[in-house]
Motif scaffolding. Structure first.
Motif, short mmCIF file in Angstrom:
data_model
loop_
_atom_site.label_atom_id
_atom_site.label_comp_id
_atom_site.label_asym_id
_atom_site.label_seq_id
_atom_site.Cartn_x
_atom_site.Cartn_y
_atom_site.Cartn_z
N PRO A 147 -0.94 -4.05 5.04
CA PRO A 147 -1.41 -3.23 3.61
C PRO A 147 -0.32 -2.98 2.60
O PRO A 147 0.87 -2.94 2.91
CB PRO A 147 -1.74 -1.82 4.48
CG PRO A 147 -0.83 -1.88 5.62
CD PRO A 147 -0.77 -3.18 6.20
N PRO A 148 -0.54 -2.68 1.54
CA PRO A 148 0.28 -2.37 0.54
C PRO A 148 1.39 -1.31 0.67
O PRO A 148 1.07 -0.28 1.28
CB PRO A 148 -0.39 -2.06 -0.83
CG PRO A 148 -1.84 -1.74 -0.27
CD PRO A 148 -2.12 -2.39 0.89
N ASP A 149 2.59 -1.50 0.27
CA ASP A 149 3.38 -0.67 0.44
C ASP A 149 3.52 0.39 -0.70
O ASP A 149 4.04 0.18 -1.79
CB ASP A 149 4.84 -1.26 0.72
CG ASP A 149 5.84 -0.33 1.07
OD1 ASP A 149 5.93 0.92 0.88
OD2 ASP A 149 7.03 -0.78 1.30
N PRO A 150 3.11 1.73 -0.60
CA PRO A 150 2.90 2.58 -1.57
C PRO A 150 4.15 3.13 -2.19
O PRO A 150 4.30 3.06 -3.44
CB PRO A 150 2.21 3.64 -0.96
CG PRO A 150 2.18 3.79 0.37
CD PRO A 150 2.41 2.13 0.72
N ARG A 152 6.97 1.00 -2.22
CA ARG A 152 7.50 0.07 -3.13
C ARG A 152 6.94 -0.06 -4.46
O ARG A 152 7.44 -0.15 -5.68
CB ARG A 152 7.67 -1.21 -2.37
CG ARG A 152 8.48 -2.22 -3.07
CD ARG A 152 8.13 -3.69 -2.06
NE ARG A 152 6.76 -4.00 -1.87
CZ ARG A 152 6.47 -5.10 -1.07
NH1 ARG A 152 7.47 -5.74 -0.73
NH2 ARG A 152 5.38 -5.50 -0.96
N THR A 153 5.48 0.04 -4.49
CA THR A 153 4.97 -0.08 -5.60
C THR A 153 5.26 1.06 -6.56
O THR A 153 5.28 0.86 -7.99
CB THR A 153 3.30 -0.13 -5.24
OG1 THR A 153 3.02 -1.11 -4.35
CG2 THR A 153 2.43 -0.13 -6.61
N ALA A 154 5.38 2.26 -6.11
CA ALA A 154 5.45 3.26 -6.97
C ALA A 154 6.86 3.56 -7.50
O ALA A 154 7.11 3.71 -8.80
CB ALA A 154 5.12 4.59 -6.25
N ARG A 155 7.89 3.10 -6.78
CA ARG A 155 9.10 2.95 -7.14
C ARG A 155 9.29 2.01 -8.08
O ARG A 155 9.98 2.09 -9.07
CB ARG A 155 10.00 2.71 -5.95
CG ARG A 155 11.70 2.94 -6.24
CD ARG A 155 12.40 2.11 -5.13
NE ARG A 155 11.92 0.71 -4.85
CZ ARG A 155 12.62 -0.17 -3.79
NH1 ARG A 155 13.49 0.73 -3.11
NH2 ARG A 155 12.36 -1.19 -3.81
N ALA A 156 8.78 0.80 -7.93
CA ALA A 156 8.83 -0.33 -8.95
C ALA A 156 8.35 0.07 -10.56
O ALA A 156 8.74 0.02 -11.31
CB ALA A 156 8.20 -1.49 -8.47
N GLY A 157 7.23 0.94 -10.32
CA GLY A 157 6.61 1.33 -11.57
C GLY A 157 7.43 2.70 -12.06
O GLY A 157 7.68 2.53 -13.58
N ASP A 218 8.67 5.68 6.02
CA ASP A 218 7.85 5.75 4.36
C ASP A 218 7.47 6.94 4.24
O ASP A 218 7.50 7.48 3.08
CB ASP A 218 6.81 4.76 4.90
CG ASP A 218 6.79 3.17 5.10
OD1 ASP A 218 7.97 2.92 4.91
OD2 ASP A 218 5.97 2.58 5.53
N ARG A 219 7.03 7.99 5.10
CA ARG A 219 6.77 9.38 4.55
C ARG A 219 7.96 10.06 4.08
O ARG A 219 8.09 10.65 3.26
CB ARG A 219 6.30 10.00 6.07
CG ARG A 219 4.96 9.65 6.37
CD ARG A 219 4.34 10.66 7.30
NE ARG A 219 5.10 10.97 8.42
CZ ARG A 219 4.79 10.42 9.61
NH1 ARG A 219 4.03 9.43 9.54
NH2 ARG A 219 5.49 10.56 10.48
N ALA A 220 9.25 9.66 4.64
CA ALA A 220 10.50 10.21 4.06
C ALA A 220 10.57 9.87 2.69
O ALA A 220 11.12 10.72 1.87
CB ALA A 220 11.68 10.11 5.22
N ARG A 221 10.41 8.55 2.41
CA ARG A 221 10.77 7.85 1.39
C ARG A 221 9.97 8.40 0.28
O ARG A 221 10.20 8.67 -0.94
CB ARG A 221 10.87 6.30 1.26
CG ARG A 221 11.92 5.81 2.05
CD ARG A 221 11.96 4.07 2.03
NE ARG A 221 10.68 3.74 2.36
CZ ARG A 221 10.38 2.31 2.13
NH1 ARG A 221 11.31 1.78 1.76
NH2 ARG A 221 9.25 1.72 2.67
N LEU A 222 8.64 8.61 0.48
CA LEU A 222 7.69 9.00 -0.53
C LEU A 222 7.87 10.44 -0.86
O LEU A 222 7.72 10.83 -1.94
CB LEU A 222 6.19 9.04 0.24
CG LEU A 222 5.44 7.46 -0.02
CD1 LEU A 222 4.36 7.55 0.94
CD2 LEU A 222 5.35 6.95 -1.36
#
Length: 332
Positions: A147-150, A152-157, A218-222
């Motif tokens: 599934p997509p990495d939310p 990574r996508t949000a950080r790139a944006g 992932d939860r921590a990074r988000l």
């Protein structure tokens, strides 16, 4: 190289969702080469993997209608130009009747023509079985595999937005120092709306990922990214107000044919310091030193240009400083 790595997941998802139904159909004995079972993976899987179940159902409905059209025509008429035209007309009608916002359901016509071209006993039923297996595998496995990495996508944006904001504020500072007006166009409005769009896209992805538990990392990074997205959204409003006031001030100066506004020209160091502080904060760094410098420049500009008109001009930058200070205070 990064683009290649980003394509590995979707490519592997497509291969698995094509090979698994193929193997199932071979095991079930539907045919020796069940190509229709592999086609849903090729035709359905897109970048938005969460649309796979809906697209799979639409494809299956198109297959059923297309098969029924071809079987009904061949039951009444032999292979001929007349029967071909009838299949085409009925297939097009079915495609548009089953279509939606994305356009006609082309699977109706595709299935009808494939059955018409392969008029052998048992093939229509085999195609239905193989298509059903392929559709089921895509609908069930598609959203779960890679599934997509939310984050990574949000950080790139956010990184892209941060870079564009820094470039725009730098260009505004250059024009202000030269006494030139700041152009306002639709691209500027789109830029200031970007943080809200990023946050909404992240929320939408996380809502779709409820059935896929996130890793603790992932939860921590988000959790660390959320405050920066909030800061971007809040400062987008303040900077949009500032650039709007700057544009209006330049228009007023042009209307009166005066010399370049000294208050605007004196904003250049203040604007650059504010831009650096915001850039550091959006990167996740400590912006305390740059914010302190920006506030000192704000106080100096206020002392040099104390009128209410000048205070309104500075208001957007002052509110940006307040947003940065609140962001620092909330940081763990």
């Amino acid at each position: 190289m990064s683009a290649l790595r980003g394509s590995l997941g979707p490519a592997a998802r497509l291969v698995v969702c094509a090979v698994v139904p193929w193997g199932l159909c071979v095991w079930l004995g539907t045919s020796a080469a069940p190509v229709p079972a592999a086609l849903p993976a090729v035709l359905i899987l897109r970048e938005d993997v969460f649309a796979a179940p809906r697209l799979a159902l639409e494809r299956m409905a198109g297959v059923v209608v297309g098969v029924l059209i071809a079987v009904a025509v061949l039951h009444r008429l032999p292979l001929s130009t007349v029967s071909f035209l009838l299949v085409m007309v009925c297939g097009c009608a079915g495609a548009y009747l089953l279509g939606g916002a994305a356009g006609p359901n082309q699977q109706v016509l595709i299935s009808a023509l494939m059955i018409y071209a392969t008029a052998t006993p048992g093939y229509p039923l085999a195609r239905l079985e193989e298509s059903a297996v392929g559709v089921a595998v895509v609908a069930l496995l598609g959203p779960l595999l890679w599934p997509p990495d939310p984050y990574r996508t949000a950080r790139a944006g956010l990184d892209a937005y941060r870079t564009e904001v820094a470039a725009r504020l730098g260009a505004i500072a250059d024009r202000a120092a030269a006494g030139q007006p700041v152009p306002a166009g639709p691209e500027a409005a789109r830029l200031w709306r970007r943080p809200q769009a990023l946050a909404a896209a992240l929320d939408g992805t996380l809502a779709r990922l409820r059935s896929v538990p996130l890793k603790r990392a992932d939860r921590a990074r988000l959790a660390g990214l959320r405050p920066r997205l909030g800061l971007a959204a809040r400062t987008a409003l303040t900077l949009q107000f500032f650039t709007g006031e700057l544009t209006d001030r330049a228009r007023s100066a042009d209307a009166t044919a005066t010399a370049p506004d000294p208050a605007v020209r004196a904003l250049e160091p203040l604007l650059r310091a504010t831009s650096r502080a915001l850039d550091e904060a959006l990167r996740g760094a400590d912006c305390t030193a740059e914010l302190t410098r920006a506030r000192a420049l704000d106080a100096a500009h206020r002392a040099a240009f104390p009128t209410r008109h000048d205070a309104v001009l500075r208001a957007g930058l002052h509110l940006t400083h307040e947003a940065l200070a609140d962001h620092l205070a909330a940081a763990p």
